[in-house]
Scaffold this motif. Structure first.
Motif, PDB file in Angstrom:
ATOM      1  N   ARG A 161       0.825  -1.217   0.000  1.00 33.56           N
ATOM      2  CA  ARG A 161       0.000   0.000   0.000  1.00 33.56           C
ATOM      3  C   ARG A 161       0.856   1.263   0.000  1.00 33.56           C
ATOM      4  O   ARG A 161       0.385   2.340  -0.319  1.00 33.56           O
ATOM      5  N   LEU A 162       2.124   1.131   0.376  1.00 35.25           N
ATOM      6  CA  LEU A 162       3.001   2.302   0.486  1.00 35.25           C
ATOM      7  C   LEU A 162       3.865   2.504  -0.751  1.00 35.25           C
ATOM      8  O   LEU A 162       4.119   3.621  -1.173  1.00 35.25           O
ATOM      9  N   VAL A 163       4.372   1.395  -1.293  1.00 31.38           N
ATOM     10  CA  VAL A 163       5.339   1.480  -2.393  1.00 31.38           C
ATOM     11  C   VAL A 163       4.946   0.520  -3.512  1.00 31.38           C
ATOM     12  O   VAL A 163       4.219  -0.452  -3.284  1.00 31.38           O
ATOM     13  N   PRO A 209       9.737   2.822  -5.287  1.00 33.63           N
ATOM     14  CA  PRO A 209       9.015   4.075  -5.566  1.00 33.63           C
ATOM     15  C   PRO A 209       7.747   4.191  -4.707  1.00 33.63           C
ATOM     16  O   PRO A 209       7.028   3.210  -4.519  1.00 33.63           O
ATOM     17  N   ARG A 210       7.484   5.373  -4.175  1.00 30.57           N
ATOM     18  CA  ARG A 210       6.274   5.599  -3.381  1.00 30.57           C
ATOM     19  C   ARG A 210       5.038   5.450  -4.255  1.00 30.57           C
ATOM     20  O   ARG A 210       5.035   5.847  -5.415  1.00 30.57           O
ATOM     21  N   GLN A 211       3.979   4.883  -3.692  1.00 27.79           N
ATOM     22  CA  GLN A 211       2.681   4.891  -4.373  1.00 27.79           C
ATOM     23  C   GLN A 211       2.192   6.334  -4.433  1.00 27.79           C
ATOM     24  O   GLN A 211       2.499   7.125  -3.531  1.00 27.79           O
ATOM     25  N   PRO A 212       1.410   6.670  -5.476  1.00 25.57           N
ATOM     26  CA  PRO A 212       0.908   8.043  -5.583  1.00 25.57           C
ATOM     27  C   PRO A 212       0.141   8.476  -4.320  1.00 25.57           C
ATOM     28  O   PRO A 212       0.214   9.632  -3.919  1.00 25.57           O
ATOM     29  N   ASP A 213      -0.576   7.537  -3.695  1.00 32.89           N
ATOM     30  CA  ASP A 213      -1.361   7.908  -2.511  1.00 32.89           C
ATOM     31  C   ASP A 213      -0.709   7.401  -1.218  1.00 32.89           C
ATOM     32  O   ASP A 213      -1.385   7.188  -0.212  1.00 32.89           O
ATOM     33  N   CYS A 214       0.604   7.238  -1.260  1.00 31.36           N
ATOM     34  CA  CYS A 214       1.323   6.758  -0.074  1.00 31.36           C
ATOM     35  C   CYS A 214       1.083   7.714   1.106  1.00 31.36           C
ATOM     36  O   CYS A 214       1.354   8.906   1.001  1.00 31.36           O
ATOM     37  N   PRO A 215       0.564   7.186   2.235  1.00 28.78           N
ATOM     38  CA  PRO A 215       0.227   8.065   3.356  1.00 28.78           C
ATOM     39  C   PRO A 215       1.416   8.471   4.216  1.00 28.78           C
ATOM     40  O   PRO A 215       1.276   9.292   5.131  1.00 28.78           O
ATOM     41  N   VAL A 216       2.587   7.910   3.938  1.00 26.94           N
ATOM     42  CA  VAL A 216       3.748   8.203   4.786  1.00 26.94           C
ATOM     43  C   VAL A 216       4.279   9.615   4.485  1.00 26.94           C
ATOM     44  O   VAL A 216       4.391  10.007   3.316  1.00 26.94           O
ATOM     45  N   GLY A 249      18.364  -1.097  -2.707  1.00 30.25           N
ATOM     46  CA  GLY A 249      17.659  -0.136  -3.564  1.00 30.25           C
ATOM     47  C   GLY A 249      17.090  -0.860  -4.778  1.00 30.25           C
ATOM     48  O   GLY A 249      17.817  -1.571  -5.465  1.00 30.25           O
ATOM     49  N   LEU A 250      15.784  -0.675  -5.019  1.00 31.08           N
ATOM     50  CA  LEU A 250      15.138  -1.379  -6.131  1.00 31.08           C
ATOM     51  C   LEU A 250      14.484  -0.410  -7.106  1.00 31.08           C
ATOM     52  O   LEU A 250      13.631  -0.793  -7.891  1.00 31.08           O
ATOM     53  N   SER A 251      14.889   0.857  -7.054  1.00 30.43           N
ATOM     54  CA  SER A 251      14.250   1.811  -7.953  1.00 30.43           C
ATOM     55  C   SER A 251      15.087   2.049  -9.208  1.00 30.43           C
ATOM     56  O   SER A 251      14.643   2.699 -10.137  1.00 30.43           O
ATOM     57  N   GLY A 252      16.295   1.516  -9.244  1.00 26.09           N
ATOM     58  CA  GLY A 252      17.146   1.676 -10.433  1.00 26.09           C
ATOM     59  C   GLY A 252      17.025   0.487 -11.366  1.00 26.09           C
ATOM     60  O   GLY A 252      16.175  -0.385 -11.186  1.00 26.09           O
TER      61      GLY A 252
END
Ligand code: AMP
Ligand code: MG
Length: 323
Positions: free
Chosen positions: A69-71, A94-101, A179-182
């Motif tokens: 739900r966050l990423v 990557p953060r989800q568009p609606d990530c509440p954190v 890191g998993l965004s690259g």
């Protein structure tokens, strides 16, 4: 394991809901917990630790579903989560568009670090609170990480509403950060899960580059006791304490503690911060550390020791502390 009354968890949840800080045990080190969805609560974490605000925080969740739900998970991310959660592995995604954190927890990045801790008290607290918790190590920034509740009380005192006591931490060093965004998975910080075990699942890891991202795991001086630390020592010099490893620790140092007389790297990791703390005495001049093998958990131990031995920022004298 200390059994905690339900009322302690209730008290912790009430404090967190009021935006206050609650320290709690994880299998790695004690975390300084705060409601990750509250900017104010997250800001108080930075304030309490004296932590440079560009260092992002890890969001702790009870399970993979909560993390999703966050990423946004990639397939390698899911494989790693299934293999190592709950456990000392942090994934940066990557953060989800609606990530509440709070964006403050991401320190301006569009990614967020997430982890499921492997500790019954931490999981009870996360379940009872129902929102992800940021929980960096519950120490002042730059100093030794706490592996017992008493360390937290010493360092942070009344900056925390409550310290949940779960006894000493089993792993004793922080989580491995991947890191998993690259394009390829990258090792951002060695830690409680050996990099080799991660590579067995997702293939070769990229080493963390010298890019704009400077994590606490990448600051040169960090995890530092007050005394200067000397590495690769074969014996202590006069006035030095000896942090030994293995069965053949030389005798005669002003004080000696052996991280693992049998040469067990897991035992050494669990003892690391507590032993550095015990040797960090004002009547001594320094801490000499014997060589630790650079494999498995030894990589995480040596990473922490190199930072403990690095020149301290802004302190001309050797006895200054890091930030
Ligand atoms: P700590 O909370 O003290 O265990 O440290 C958190 C570790 O995770 C540090 O090494 C951070 O730099 C790293 N980290 C947290 N969030 C991110 C992120 N969004 N990108 C890269 N590294 C991160
Ligand atoms: Mg820390």
């Amino acid at each position: 394991m200390t059994i905690l009354r339900d009322s302690a968890i209730e008290e912790a949840v009430a404090a967190l809901a009021a935006g206050r800080l609650v320290a709690f045990p994880t299998e790695t080190v004690y975390g300084l917990g705060a409601d990750s969805t509250s900017d104010t609560a997250v800001a108080r974490v930075y304030e309490a630790k004296g932590r440079p605000t560009f260092n992002p925080l890890i969001a702790h969740v009870p399970d993979l579903a909560a993390a999703e739900r966050l990423v946004a998970f990639s397939e390698p991310g899911r494989q790693l989560a299934r293999a190592f959660w709950p456990g000392p592995l942090t994934l940066v995604l990557p953060r989800q568009p609606d990530c509440p954190v709070s964006l403050l927890a991401s320190a301006g990045l569009d990614t967020l670090a997430v982890r499921v801790p492997d500790h019954p008290l931490a999981l009870r607290l996360l379940g009872a609170f129902g929102r992800p918790l940021v929980a960096p190590s519950a120490n002042l920034s730059g100093q030794l990480s706490p592996t017992a509740a008493a360390h937290v009380r010493e360092a942070l005192g009344d900056k925390v509403a409550l310290v949940l006591d779960g006894g000493p931490c089993r792993v004793g060093v922080e989580s491995t950060v991947i890191g998993l965004s690259g394009a390829r998975p990258a090792l951002l910080r060695p830690g409680g899960v050996p990099a080799e075990a991660v590579e067995a699942i997702v293939g070769a890891l990229e080493a963390a580059g010298d890019g704009p991202l400077r994590s606490p795991g990448q600051l040169d001086s960090h995890y530092a006791p007050a005394l200067p630390v000397r590495l690769e020592a074969t014996a202590a010099r006069p006035g030095e304490a000896l942090l030994a490893f293995g069965p053949r620790a030389p005798t005669g140092a002003a004080a000696t503690l052996d991280l693992s007389p049998t040469g067990d790297l897991a035992e050494a990791a669990a003892n690391l911060f507590a032993f550095l703390r015990r040797l960090d005495r004002s009547d001594l001049d320094g801490i000499a550390v014997m060589p630790i093998p650079e494999r498995g958990l030894g990589r995480a131990i040596n990473d922490r020791l190199r930072r403990a031995a690095a020149p301290r920022p802004g302190t001309p004298g050797l006895k200054g502390r890091g930030t």
